[in-house]
Design an enzyme around this catalytic site. Structure first.
Site, mmCIF file in Angstrom:
data_model
loop_
_atom_site.group_PDB
_atom_site.id
_atom_site.type_symbol
_atom_site.label_atom_id
_atom_site.label_comp_id
_atom_site.label_asym_id
_atom_site.label_seq_id
_atom_site.Cartn_x
_atom_site.Cartn_y
_atom_site.Cartn_z
ATOM 1 C CG ASP A 178 9.073 -3.751 -2.140
ATOM 2 O OD1 ASP A 178 7.895 -3.446 -1.886
ATOM 3 O OD2 ASP A 178 9.419 -4.913 -2.455
ATOM 4 N N GLY A 179 8.011 -1.428 -0.150
ATOM 5 C CA GLY A 179 7.553 -1.302 1.228
ATOM 6 C C GLY A 179 8.117 -2.422 2.085
ATOM 7 C CB ALA A 180 9.491 -3.248 4.850
ATOM 8 C CB SER A 205 -0.916 -0.017 1.228
ATOM 9 O OG SER A 205 -0.128 -0.132 2.404
ATOM 10 C CD GLU A 230 7.601 -7.517 -1.988
ATOM 11 O OE1 GLU A 230 6.629 -6.746 -2.032
ATOM 12 O OE2 GLU A 230 7.946 -8.120 -0.958
ATOM 13 C CE LYS A 271 10.000 -6.278 0.444
ATOM 14 N NZ LYS A 271 8.671 -5.575 0.428
ATOM 15 N N GLY A 272 6.550 -9.683 2.700
ATOM 16 C CA GLY A 272 5.731 -10.813 2.267
ATOM 17 C C GLY A 272 4.347 -10.827 2.865
HETATM 18 O O1 LIG Z 1 4.272 -8.937 0.019
HETATM 19 C C1 LIG Z 1 4.138 -7.748 0.267
HETATM 20 C C2 LIG Z 1 5.224 -6.840 0.474
HETATM 21 O O2 LIG Z 1 6.354 -7.364 1.095
HETATM 22 C C3 LIG Z 1 4.886 -5.444 0.958
HETATM 23 O O3 LIG Z 1 5.913 -4.636 0.508
HETATM 24 C C4 LIG Z 1 4.764 -5.348 2.441
HETATM 25 O O4 LIG Z 1 3.734 -6.219 2.864
HETATM 26 C C5 LIG Z 1 4.471 -3.931 2.904
HETATM 27 O O5 LIG Z 1 3.246 -3.493 2.453
HETATM 28 P P1 LIG Z 1 2.591 -2.126 2.914
HETATM 29 O O6 LIG Z 1 3.318 -1.016 2.229
HETATM 30 O O7 LIG Z 1 1.157 -2.251 2.479
HETATM 31 O O8 LIG Z 1 2.698 -2.068 4.397
#
Ligand SMILES: O=C[C@H](O)[C@H](O)[C@H](O)COP(=O)(O)O
Length: 310
Positions: free
Chosen positions: A140-142, A86, A162, A153-154
């Protein structure tokens, strides 16, 4: 207009007793009402529009993403990895804002279905990592990041692709909101380490994980479908919570899990990120660098953001 100072400090728009005047009750003709005969109660000043907690988190994500793009996505960067989750839409938003001229000869590599859609919808050029195995930068996010920039991650089951894009990039940068910043992995993200497994091997890997220290490891189940979550690569995902003493050494844990036959990839990203950007509630951004340095960009120097309910 920059108006980040009130970030998150007043989150309720529910009127409290005494703030708003009581409504006037209808009166019969000729009857005297206390509201008509006495001095009208004071009228409260219009309340400023304040962000809901959800918006504060979204603004924090956007601040982190925009700041990271400004610092790491340069005109000379032509092959760019786009992560999942997100927070990443704000990365794409900021890249698009760099303009058509700079983006027209760039290619963008997705980490899954969601980021592929983001790239296509933004009318950016889509590529894949088999065509472009060397990337200039991946953002990328985490789910959580520790003091040494190791990350879980994941959470969205995208960690295999990723990790490939993170490893293939000259520079890998994490963007997240303040909730993801921890000393030790597993502090805030308590669902466990995401582990992608070959479907036929899931029960055997679960047994292995129970034995090596995660008795509560479970297969991730879908919520709008009967059965397990299936990754973009057709695999299953196990979530394996480990005790704190094991999470304090995520690299050792990563190597132990990865040695289990049937495991495709582990959502522990160790020694990979060059920097992690965390958007804060007050509009500032904390940057943690791989060499242990930290940097604080205060709200006055953060990219200007509209503070609106979205
Ligand atoms: O598999 C998903 C990823 O690793 C996302 O980057 C992780 O879940 C972070 O997502 P968000 O930015 O929604 O917190």
């Amino acid at each position: 207009m920059r108006c980040l100072d009130s970030f998150g400090l007043h989150t309720s728009s529910t009127p409290t007793d005494g703030v708003y005047p009581q409504p006037l009750r209808p009166t019969l003709a000729g009857q005297t009402s206390q509201f008509i005969t006495s001095t009208p109660p004071p009228v409260a000043a219009p309340q400023p529009k304040v962000p809901s907690p959800v918006t504060v988190v979204e603004q924090a994500k956007r601040l982190a993403a925009w700041t990271a793009v400004d610092r790491h996505v340069h005109p000379e960067h032509k092959v760019i990895g786009i992560g999942s989750g997100s927070t990443v839409p704000y990365v794409v938003e900021r890249i698009v804002a760099q303009g058509k001229a700079v983006n027209k000869d760039r290619v963008f590599i997705p980490t899954g279905f969601q980021s592929k859609e983001l790239i296509v919808n933004a009318k950016l050029l889509l590529g894949d990592v088999d065509q472009y195995p060397m990337l200039d930068v991946t953002i990328d996010g985490a789910d959580e990041v520790d003091r040494d920039l190791n990350a879980i991650k994941g959470g969205g089951a995208c960690h295999l692709r990723e990790k490939v894009l993170a490893e293939a990039a000259d520079t890998f940068v994490i963007v997240a909101d303040y909730r993801k910043n921890s000393e030790v992995l597993g502090t805030n993200w308590t669902k466990g380490v995401p582990i992608e497994v070959a479907p036929f091997a899931y029960a055997k890997v679960l047994q292995n994980l129970h034995l090596i220290g995660s008795p509560k490891a479970t297969l991730r189940m879908a919520t709008a479908k009967a059965g397990p979550v299936v990754s973009d690569n057709g695999n299953f995902v196990i979530d394996a919570p480990f005790p704190e003493d094991m999470m304090r050494d995520p690299y050792t844990l990563l190597t132990r899990i990865k040695m289990l036959t049937g495991v495709v990839e582990v959502g522990l990203f160790c020694h990979m990120a060059k920097a992690a950007y965390f958007g804060n509630q007050d509009g500032s951004v904390l940057i943690k660098w791989h060499d242990g340095r930290t940097e604080h960009v205060d709200s006055a120097n953060s990219p200007a953001l509209p503070l609106t309910d979205e």
